[in-house]
Design an enzyme around this catalytic site. Structure first.
Site, PDB file in Angstrom:
ATOM      1  N   GLU A 190      -1.890  -8.879   4.161  1.00  0.00           N
ATOM      2  CA  GLU A 190      -1.922  -9.227   5.590  1.00  0.00           C
ATOM      3  C   GLU A 190      -3.333  -9.180   6.154  1.00  0.00           C
ATOM      4  O   GLU A 190      -3.607  -9.749   7.228  1.00  0.00           O
ATOM      5  CB  GLU A 190      -0.997  -8.294   6.383  1.00  0.00           C
ATOM      6  N   HIS A 225      -3.661  -5.069   0.561  1.00  0.00           N
ATOM      7  CA  HIS A 225      -3.181  -5.493   1.876  1.00  0.00           C
ATOM      8  C   HIS A 225      -3.311  -7.009   2.030  1.00  0.00           C
ATOM      9  O   HIS A 225      -4.321  -7.497   2.561  1.00  0.00           O
ATOM     10  CB  HIS A 225      -3.982  -4.792   2.981  1.00  0.00           C
ATOM     11  N   CYS A 285       0.833  -1.201   0.000  1.00  0.00           N
ATOM     12  CA  CYS A 285       0.000   0.000   0.000  1.00  0.00           C
ATOM     13  C   CYS A 285       0.874   1.259   0.000  1.00  0.00           C
ATOM     14  O   CYS A 285       1.538   1.542  -0.994  1.00  0.00           O
ATOM     15  CB  CYS A 285      -0.974  -0.019   1.170  1.00  0.00           C
TER      16      CYS A 285
END
Length: 250
Positions: free
Chosen positions: A212, A210, A107
């Site tokens: 994660e 993202h 990001c």
């Protein structure tokens, strides 16, 4: 006993309570992939020494990069700019671009790598791309899912095992102009740049979404596994040769 690779992750700037913070999902993802995460707060006197201390670098998400750093302008949509973090991460990114350390930009991290390379950003995604795809770019922004397409012959496609997938985004700025050192390898249905790979660095990949935030997604988890494996290879080569180096990705 096998030593796990050490992965440095940049953090958000200091909050009003005097604390440096980071979403724990980054830490969880690195640990799940077999790495030891350590946090790199912006206040660093010698960024160059970091490259000797870690086996891999993750540039994390967070607030906006000051548009003045890439020839843009500050408007009403720009938020959470922090000069200390901008300066630290840009300096660290420029050092990493010249080193052989594995780097993953996520990001804001993708945007930092692009600006450090001489590229520029879209200041506010809806102004440039409309509302065909919701990138979580409202004010305030929020996490949202959308699809992306990945270049079939890219490193990223080989890692993920997919050329089309769903990702979680949360941003209102994005990559605009890239230098010839980078190759764009994924985009959203509205053509917004979702991933790029450095053409000459042995392992440097930047993604706009993202991964994660999708801990149970095996496709997104492969990104962290590949990154940590590259960091482990760099560590193993350093124990044999006395200097850290990793083989080229392809």
């Amino acid at each position: 006993m096998k030593k796990l690779p050490i992965v440095g992750i940049t953090t958000y700037n200091r909050c009003s309570a005097g604390e440096y913070r980071l979403n724990g999902a980054y830490i969880d993802a690195v640990q799940a992939a077999g790495g030891i995460p350590i946090l790199l707060p912006p206040h660093q006197l010698d960024p160059a020494s970091i490259l000797d201390a870690v086996d891999g670098l993750i540039f994390s998400g967070g607030g906006d990069i000051n548009p003045e750093l890439y020839g843009g302008y500050v408007d009403r949509t720009v938020y959470s700019v922090n000069a200390e973090r901008d300066n630290f991460e840009l300096n660290l990114a420029k050092l990493a671009l010249k080193a052989d350390i594995p780097v993953l930009g996520i990001c804001r991290g993708m945007q930092i790598l692009n600006v450090a390379s001489g590229g520029s950003l879209v200041i506010h995604v809806p102004d440039a791309y409309g509302d065909e795809v919701n990138h979580g770019s409202g004010i305030p922004p929020r996490a949202i899912e959308h699809t992306i397409e990945i270049e079939p012959n890219s490193r990223l496609a080989k890692i993920m095992g997919k050329t089309s997938t769903t990702v979680v985004s949360w941003h209102h700025q994005a990559v605009r102009k890239v230098t010839s050192d980078w190759r764009i390898v994924a985009d959203a249905p509205d053509t917004l740049v979702e991933a790029m790979e450095h053409c000459y660095h042995p392992w440097m990949i930047a993604i706009q979404w993202h991964p994660e935030m999708s801990p149970n997604c095996s496709v997104n988890s492969r990104i962290f596994r590949a990154f940590v494996e590259a960091a482990a290879s760099r560590f193993m080569s350093s124990t044999k040769s006395g200097s850290k180096a990793i083989p080229t990705f392809l």
